[in-house]
Each structure stands twice: as C-alpha cells, then as structure tokens.
Design an enzyme around this catalytic site. Structure first.
Site, mmCIF file in Angstrom:
data_model
loop_
_atom_site.group_PDB
_atom_site.id
_atom_site.type_symbol
_atom_site.label_atom_id
_atom_site.label_comp_id
_atom_site.label_asym_id
_atom_site.label_seq_id
_atom_site.Cartn_x
_atom_site.Cartn_y
_atom_site.Cartn_z
ATOM 1 N N ASP A 186 42.926 34.086 44.525
ATOM 2 C CA ASP A 186 42.685 34.014 45.966
ATOM 3 C C ASP A 186 43.600 34.994 46.683
ATOM 4 O O ASP A 186 44.830 34.858 46.632
ATOM 5 C CB ASP A 186 42.976 32.608 46.512
ATOM 6 N N ASN A 236 25.144 44.801 30.541
ATOM 7 C CA ASN A 236 24.612 43.814 31.474
ATOM 8 C C ASN A 236 25.053 44.127 32.896
ATOM 9 O O ASN A 236 26.087 44.758 33.118
ATOM 10 C CB ASN A 236 25.133 42.405 31.123
ATOM 11 N N HIS A 239 41.198 35.504 52.080
ATOM 12 C CA HIS A 239 40.212 34.464 51.760
ATOM 13 C C HIS A 239 40.168 33.394 52.847
ATOM 14 O O HIS A 239 39.149 32.739 53.037
ATOM 15 C CB HIS A 239 40.564 33.850 50.405
ATOM 16 N N HIS A 298 40.195 32.362 38.801
ATOM 17 C CA HIS A 298 40.112 33.434 39.788
ATOM 18 C C HIS A 298 41.346 33.475 40.685
ATOM 19 O O HIS A 298 42.157 32.558 40.708
ATOM 20 C CB HIS A 298 38.842 33.301 40.636
ATOM 21 N N HIS A 342 35.004 33.685 43.818
ATOM 22 C CA HIS A 342 35.824 32.509 43.545
ATOM 23 C C HIS A 342 35.127 31.596 42.530
ATOM 24 O O HIS A 342 34.854 30.426 42.792
ATOM 25 C CB HIS A 342 36.134 31.777 44.858
ATOM 26 N N HIS A 364 45.269 26.397 51.128
ATOM 27 C CA HIS A 364 44.647 27.627 51.602
ATOM 28 C C HIS A 364 45.249 28.044 52.939
ATOM 29 O O HIS A 364 45.614 29.205 53.137
ATOM 30 C CB HIS A 364 43.137 27.433 51.760
#
Length: 271
Positions: free
Chosen positions: A82, A69, A86, A80, A76, A213
């Site tokens: 970071d 495939n 990011h 996942h 994200h 973040h």
C-alpha cells in the site's frame, strides 16, 4: 587499477554469509492466482478485480517458441504493497513508483498474537501490547513491524480468510489508538499483516474508519498485506526486501517480499 580491500565491508560480509548458507531467505509472499482471496468492498465502491491470466501464446501458432500471458489484476490483490496515496489522508505522500528504495530494504520485527487471535478473531493489537513487547525485545526499529496472527493459515480459502457474517468480516487488526501511535510516535516505516488488508475486519465501525489506512498512510508510511511464513521469523533480527512494481501513479502493487534471517547453526558456531 582497482585494489582489493584487505578487510571485507558490510556487503561483502553479507555476500559471504549467503554463499556459505549462514543467512536463510524466507519467502513471505502468498501464491498469486485466480483463487487468491480479494476483499469485497461496500456498495457504492468499485470492486477490486481478481487476478487473472490471459494466455497470449503457448508454443503454438501465436508464438511457436514462446509462452506468455497478459496479466489482469487489481493493485491490492494478494501479497501487496500500500502506497500512501492509496488513502485520501496520504495523497501528498506519493505513489508506489516514488517510494525510496531505502525503505524497501529494512530491518523487521515480529509481534506474535496468534494465540490471542485463535481465541478471538476480532482481536485488536493495542499500544500496551507494543510497549510490553518493547520491554522484552527492545525499541521498534526504523523499519517494518510485522504482525503475526496466524491468519495466513486461512489464505487458501476466500470464505475462511474473510470470515464474514451478517455483521461483516471478522479478522484481527489494530485499535484506532494503536494505529495513530504507530503513525505519529513510533519510528517504523510500515506495517505488515497476514490478513487481506492492514485494518481489522470490523474497522469500518471504528473512528476514524479504517484507522491503519488513515493514520499510517497519512503519515507517509506503508502497508504490506497477506504475508506468509511469519512463524519462521525471529522477534528481532530479520531484514526484509519489499519489491512492488514501480507503477507510475499506482496506489499500490502486488509484491514479492523476502526476509533474510541468520541460521540457527550459524549463531551456534559464533557462540
């Protein structure tokens, strides 16, 4: 001619423990499929694409002996990783391909606030919560802090997982001060959560916006999200292996994350 060491080293001891089933592996990774929840971003921001498979061959005239495939996904999506770049604050700290491997295999501790989150989906972990945890279990390691909230039980359903209303998503996270403290004053190399992202659902209202973040990635630290099975890990004593794809220029990557823990039966034998 090589000579065998009479006393096994650390890696030999680990290999022996794995071979004798004294160490258990726990998969912390959510299944990745077209139904994996994805965070809808505010108007004006490019949407995160859902995961999808494009069938290229399946034992047919496109390839009679093979099945393969194409993969289409955002960086994200699902469980996942970071990377610092990011976020704009972490732009100088590198992409996912440049993360040292020494930071991808590290000790991990678990702070469990599932009971509090059951009463309040907007619950925020604060510095005092961590200081109380340290009095009971010891200092945070130079490794990963995993934040258990029980939110993984919702991950099968997009609406339930995001828990949004007219005021936005309502999911647990950290206070701005806690995010800053972990970034600047703690030894951790990263934070792992069960929610769709490392910040609380209402973090767009915080100062700064999305403080996990902003602060952690700005300090060159990392995030991992949408974890599963944190209820199977002890508060201290686990080691996790974080395996994102080594994407050049990537801001993150879907990842397979595995924990190593000592089996209870093995502990009892030693005692």
């Amino acid at each position: 001619m090589s000579t065998l060491h009479p006393h096994p080293g650390t890696l030999a001891a680990l290999a022996d423990a794995l071979a004798h089933n004294d160490v258990e592996t726990v998969d912390l990774t959510a299944l990745l499929s077209e139904s994996t929840p994805v965070l809808p971003l505010p108007s004006g921001m490019a949407p995160i694409p859902h995961f999808a498979l494009e069938e290229l061959a399946k034992y047919d005239d496109r390839g009679p002996t093979s099945y393969q495939n194409g993969i289409h996904t955002g960086e994200h999506v699902g469980t996942h990783f970071d990377a610092p770049c990011h976020w704009i604050t972490g732009i100088e700290h590198g992409d996912v391909a440049s993360v040292p491997t020494s930071r991808l295999v590290a000790p991990a501790v678990v702070i469990d606030k599932a009971a509090e989150v059951a009463d309040d989906p907007d619950f925020l972990l604060d510095v005092d919560d961590i200081l109380r945890w340290q009095k009971k279990f010891g200092p945070l390691p130079r490794g990963w802090l995993l934040y258990r909230t029980g939110w993984a039980s919702r991950s099968h359903d997009q609406a339930l997982f995001l828990n949004a209303d007219e005021h936005g998503p309502h999911t647990p996270g950290l206070t701005s001060e806690c995010a800053r403290w972990l970034a600047e004053e703690s030894p951790i190399i990263g934070l792992g959560v069960e929610t769709v992202g490392t910040d609380a659902g209402q973090a767009f209202r915080f100062d700064p916006q999305f403080p996990v973040h902003s602060h952690l990635l700005g300090a060159g630290k990392y995030g991992i999200t949408q974890l599963q099975n944190l209820d199977q890990l002890p508060p201290v004593g686990a080691v996790i292996i974080v395996a994102p794809l080594r994407i050049v220029g990537g801001s993150g990557s879907p990842a397979r994350i595995i924990a190593l823990i000592e089996r209870e039966s093995s502990k009892e034998t030693k005692n």
